[in-house]
Design a protein around this motif. Structure first.
Motif, PDB file in Angstrom:
ATOM      1  N   GLU A   1       0.645  -1.335  -0.146  1.00 37.50           N
ATOM      2  CA  GLU A   1       0.173   0.374  -0.348  1.00 37.50           C
ATOM      3  C   GLU A   1       0.700   1.038  -0.052  1.00 37.50           C
ATOM      4  OE1 GLU A   1      -3.390   0.363  -0.671  1.00 37.50           O
ATOM      5  OE2 GLU A   1      -3.852  -0.949  -0.076  1.00 37.50           O
ATOM      6  N   MET A   2       2.280   1.073   0.361  1.00 40.04           N
ATOM      7  CA  MET A   2       3.158   1.994   0.246  1.00 40.04           C
ATOM      8  C   MET A   2       3.481   2.926  -0.303  1.00 40.04           C
ATOM      9  SD  MET A   2       4.854   2.854   4.417  1.00 40.04           S
ATOM     10  CE  MET A   2       6.559   1.751   4.257  1.00 40.04           C
ATOM     11  N   GLN A   3       3.522   1.728  -1.163  1.00 40.72           N
ATOM     12  CA  GLN A   3       4.509   2.374  -2.583  1.00 40.72           C
ATOM     13  C   GLN A   3       4.478   3.392  -3.773  1.00 40.72           C
ATOM     14  OE1 GLN A   3       4.560  -1.243  -5.547  1.00 40.72           O
ATOM     15  NE2 GLN A   3       6.318  -2.756  -3.653  1.00 40.72           N
ATOM     16  N   GLN A   4       3.099   3.786  -3.790  1.00 35.55           N
ATOM     17  CA  GLN A   4       2.825   4.759  -5.021  1.00 35.55           C
ATOM     18  C   GLN A   4       3.052   6.011  -3.378  1.00 35.55           C
ATOM     19  OE1 GLN A   4       1.810   4.871  -7.278  1.00 35.55           O
ATOM     20  NE2 GLN A   4       2.009   6.822  -7.812  1.00 35.55           N
ATOM     21  N   ALA A   5       3.474   5.840  -2.483  1.00 38.29           N
ATOM     22  CA  ALA A   5       3.518   7.147  -1.813  1.00 38.29           C
ATOM     23  C   ALA A   5       4.860   7.186  -1.794  1.00 38.29           C
ATOM     24  CB  ALA A   5       3.482   6.745  -0.139  1.00 38.29           C
ATOM     25  N   GLN A   6       5.303   6.555  -1.210  1.00 41.60           N
ATOM     26  CA  GLN A   6       6.999   6.009  -1.142  1.00 41.60           C
ATOM     27  C   GLN A   6       7.744   7.039  -3.326  1.00 41.60           C
ATOM     28  OE1 GLN A   6       7.584   2.219  -0.411  1.00 41.60           O
ATOM     29  NE2 GLN A   6       8.865   3.388   1.430  1.00 41.60           N
ATOM     30  N   ILE A   7       6.784   7.048  -3.862  1.00 40.54           N
ATOM     31  CA  ILE A   7       7.136   6.939  -5.303  1.00 40.54           C
ATOM     32  C   ILE A   7       7.136   8.999  -5.063  1.00 40.54           C
ATOM     33  CG2 ILE A   7       6.345   7.120  -7.675  1.00 40.54           C
ATOM     34  CD1 ILE A   7       5.556   3.986  -7.422  1.00 40.54           C
ATOM     35  N   GLN A   8       5.615   9.066  -4.697  1.00 37.68           N
ATOM     36  CA  GLN A   8       5.813   9.948  -4.780  1.00 37.68           C
ATOM     37  C   GLN A   8       6.463  11.612  -3.879  1.00 37.68           C
ATOM     38  OE1 GLN A   8       3.685  12.404  -6.675  1.00 37.68           O
ATOM     39  NE2 GLN A   8       1.603  11.317  -7.251  1.00 37.68           N
ATOM     40  N   PHE A   9       7.485  10.646  -2.764  1.00 37.79           N
ATOM     41  CA  PHE A   9       7.722  11.389  -1.686  1.00 37.79           C
ATOM     42  C   PHE A   9       9.442  11.790  -2.267  1.00 37.79           C
ATOM     43  CE2 PHE A   9      11.643  11.043   1.326  1.00 37.79           C
ATOM     44  CZ  PHE A   9      11.251  11.951   2.552  1.00 37.79           C
ATOM     45  N   GLU A  10       9.330  10.530  -3.332  1.00 47.05           N
ATOM     46  CA  GLU A  10      11.264  10.642  -4.314  1.00 47.05           C
ATOM     47  C   GLU A  10      10.885  11.538  -5.037  1.00 47.05           C
ATOM     48  OE1 GLU A  10      13.641   9.725  -3.654  1.00 47.05           O
ATOM     49  OE2 GLU A  10      12.528   7.711  -2.129  1.00 47.05           O
ATOM     50  N   ARG A  11       9.540  12.062  -5.573  1.00 49.07           N
ATOM     51  CA  ARG A  11       9.729  13.039  -6.587  1.00 49.07           C
ATOM     52  C   ARG A  11       9.305  14.581  -5.640  1.00 49.07           C
ATOM     53  NH1 ARG A  11       5.028   9.789 -10.491  1.00 49.07           N
ATOM     54  NH2 ARG A  11       6.103   8.194 -11.541  1.00 49.07           N
ATOM     55  N   ASP A  12       9.547  14.587  -4.358  1.00 49.52           N
ATOM     56  CA  ASP A  12       9.049  16.106  -3.485  1.00 49.52           C
ATOM     57  C   ASP A  12       7.555  16.095  -3.922  1.00 49.52           C
ATOM     58  OD1 ASP A  12      11.760  15.536  -2.876  1.00 49.52           O
ATOM     59  OD2 ASP A  12      12.383  17.286  -4.544  1.00 49.52           O
ATOM     60  N   SER A  13       7.085  15.236  -4.048  1.00 51.21           N
ATOM     61  CA  SER A  13       5.346  15.551  -3.957  1.00 51.21           C
ATOM     62  C   SER A  13       4.662  15.048  -1.976  1.00 51.21           C
ATOM     63  CB  SER A  13       4.283  14.600  -5.412  1.00 51.21           C
ATOM     64  OG  SER A  13       4.996  15.255  -7.007  1.00 51.21           O
ATOM     65  N   PHE A  14       5.575  16.181  -1.607  1.00 57.87           N
ATOM     66  CA  PHE A  14       4.668  15.800  -0.631  1.00 57.87           C
ATOM     67  C   PHE A  14       3.163  16.349  -0.239  1.00 57.87           C
ATOM     68  CE2 PHE A  14       8.658  17.384  -0.674  1.00 57.87           C
ATOM     69  CZ  PHE A  14       9.635  15.858  -0.121  1.00 57.87           C
ATOM     70  N   ASN A  15       2.780  16.148  -0.566  1.00 55.58           N
ATOM     71  CA  ASN A  15       1.397  16.381  -0.176  1.00 55.58           C
ATOM     72  C   ASN A  15       0.668  14.923  -0.321  1.00 55.58           C
ATOM     73  OD1 ASN A  15       0.768  18.674   1.605  1.00 55.58           O
ATOM     74  ND2 ASN A  15       0.713  20.465  -0.481  1.00 55.58           N
ATOM     75  N   LEU A  16       0.698  14.913  -1.790  1.00 58.68           N
ATOM     76  CA  LEU A  16       0.193  13.624  -2.329  1.00 58.68           C
ATOM     77  C   LEU A  16       0.728  12.913  -1.510  1.00 58.68           C
ATOM     78  CD1 LEU A  16       0.832  14.505  -5.954  1.00 58.68           C
ATOM     79  CD2 LEU A  16      -1.714  14.613  -5.118  1.00 58.68           C
ATOM     80  N   ALA A  17       1.865  12.304  -1.001  1.00 54.53           N
ATOM     81  CA  ALA A  17       2.518  11.111  -0.934  1.00 54.53           C
ATOM     82  C   ALA A  17       1.474  10.826   0.680  1.00 54.53           C
ATOM     83  CB  ALA A  17       3.927  11.969   0.143  1.00 54.53           C
ATOM     84  N   LEU A  18       1.505  12.149   1.554  1.00 55.46           N
ATOM     85  CA  LEU A  18       1.073  12.409   2.838  1.00 55.46           C
ATOM     86  C   LEU A  18      -0.548  11.863   2.768  1.00 55.46           C
ATOM     87  CD1 LEU A  18       1.883  15.871   4.778  1.00 55.46           C
ATOM     88  CD2 LEU A  18       2.276  13.609   5.523  1.00 55.46           C
ATOM     89  N   VAL A  19      -1.427  11.893   1.761  1.00 53.32           N
ATOM     90  CA  VAL A  19      -2.683  11.700   2.204  1.00 53.32           C
ATOM     91  C   VAL A  19      -3.631  10.641   0.799  1.00 53.32           C
ATOM     92  CG1 VAL A  19      -3.158  12.979   3.857  1.00 53.32           C
ATOM     93  CG2 VAL A  19      -3.658  14.008   1.464  1.00 53.32           C
ATOM     94  N   ASN A  20      -2.654  11.026  -0.316  1.00 52.94           N
ATOM     95  CA  ASN A  20      -3.684  11.289  -2.241  1.00 52.94           C
ATOM     96  C   ASN A  20      -2.197  10.905  -2.870  1.00 52.94           C
ATOM     97  OD1 ASN A  20      -5.796  10.256  -4.154  1.00 52.94           O
ATOM     98  ND2 ASN A  20      -5.893  12.171  -4.433  1.00 52.94           N
TER      99      ASN A  20
END
Length: 251
Positions: free
Chosen positions: A87-106
């Protein structure tokens, strides 16, 4: 007259091994031991009889606890761990892209954000790690109180993660204006990093800069000197001489 052969006979003065004669006949040591063993056995049996239910139910309870642990680990914990990681894989991808708001909730594609991972899988290793990701993400979007809460909830272990945890706490405290707490956290980060010159050098440099900005020139000078001598291989050590010269002139 020839002496009799005493081989196999009792030494003079020792009691006979035959049937005791009269009430005053001595009791053999072997007989006492036998009596003691019989008494111990009888006491043990009596204790078991008096406490049979407690002993039996206690043994059953222990067996159920052991069985329950293996059932929980096999059918609950391990599957939950795998699910949380997926479940966390997509959030990690957004985190690596510096898309922190998306990584947090969506994070998208049906994946859960770090906040939901913590809420739903907080007891797993992935859920615990999500605390760190959430802390860094909130730090980058300027929500420092939330960053501090998640960082403190992160159960860091090993040789690297504790230093990173203290570092994030130091960053959040600094942004919140809690400079003494930030200084303390950076010191803890350096101590936790140990011989890791990259991590230790990074946070020791932050500590020196913060001390300098707070007017604590003596402590800042000590920090930069330590950066040069103990962690001279770190990238930050290249700037140490500049700050050492500035601080020595200021003292």
């Amino acid at each position: 007259m020839a002496k009799k052969n005493n081989i196999g006979r009792r030494p003079q003065g020792t009691p006979s091994t035959g049937r005791p004669r009269g009430t005053s006949a001595p009791v053999l040591e072997g007989d006492e031991t036998l009596v003691d063993l019989v008494e111990v056995r009888d006491q043990g049996l009596d204790f078991f009889e008096r406490n049979r239910n407690i002993i039996v139910f206690g043994a059953i309870a222990i067996a159920l606890l052991v069985a329950g642990y293996f059932v929980y680990k096999t059918f609950v914990q391990i599957p939950a761990e795998k699910t949380a990681m997926a479940e966390m894989q997509q959030a990690q991808i957004q985190f690596e892209r510096d898309s922190f708001n998306l990584a947090l909730v969506n994070p998208g594609q049906g994946g859960l954000g770090f906040v939901d991972i913590v809420d739903q899988y907080g007891s797993t290793k992935a859920g615990n790690l999500a605390n760190y990701y959430a802390a860094v993400s909130y730090l980058n979007v300027g929500k420092y109180e939330a960053a501090l809460d998640y960082a403190k909830s992160f159960d860091a272990s090993g040789t690297l993660l504790p230093a990173m945890k203290y570092g994030v706490i130091g960053d959040a405290e600094s942004e919140l204006g809690n400079m003494d707490a930030a200084i303390s956290s950076y010191r803890s980060a350096v101590d936790a990093a140990g011989d890791n010159f990259v991590t230790a050098g990074y946070y020791l440099n932050k500590l020196g800069l913060l001390l300098r900005n707070q007017g604590k020139t003596t402590e800042a000078l000590e920090a930069f000197k330590r950066l040069k001598t103990d962690y001279g291989q770190s990238p930050e050590a290249a700037q140490a001489d500049k700050y050492i010269s500035m601080l020595e002139m200021a003292n």
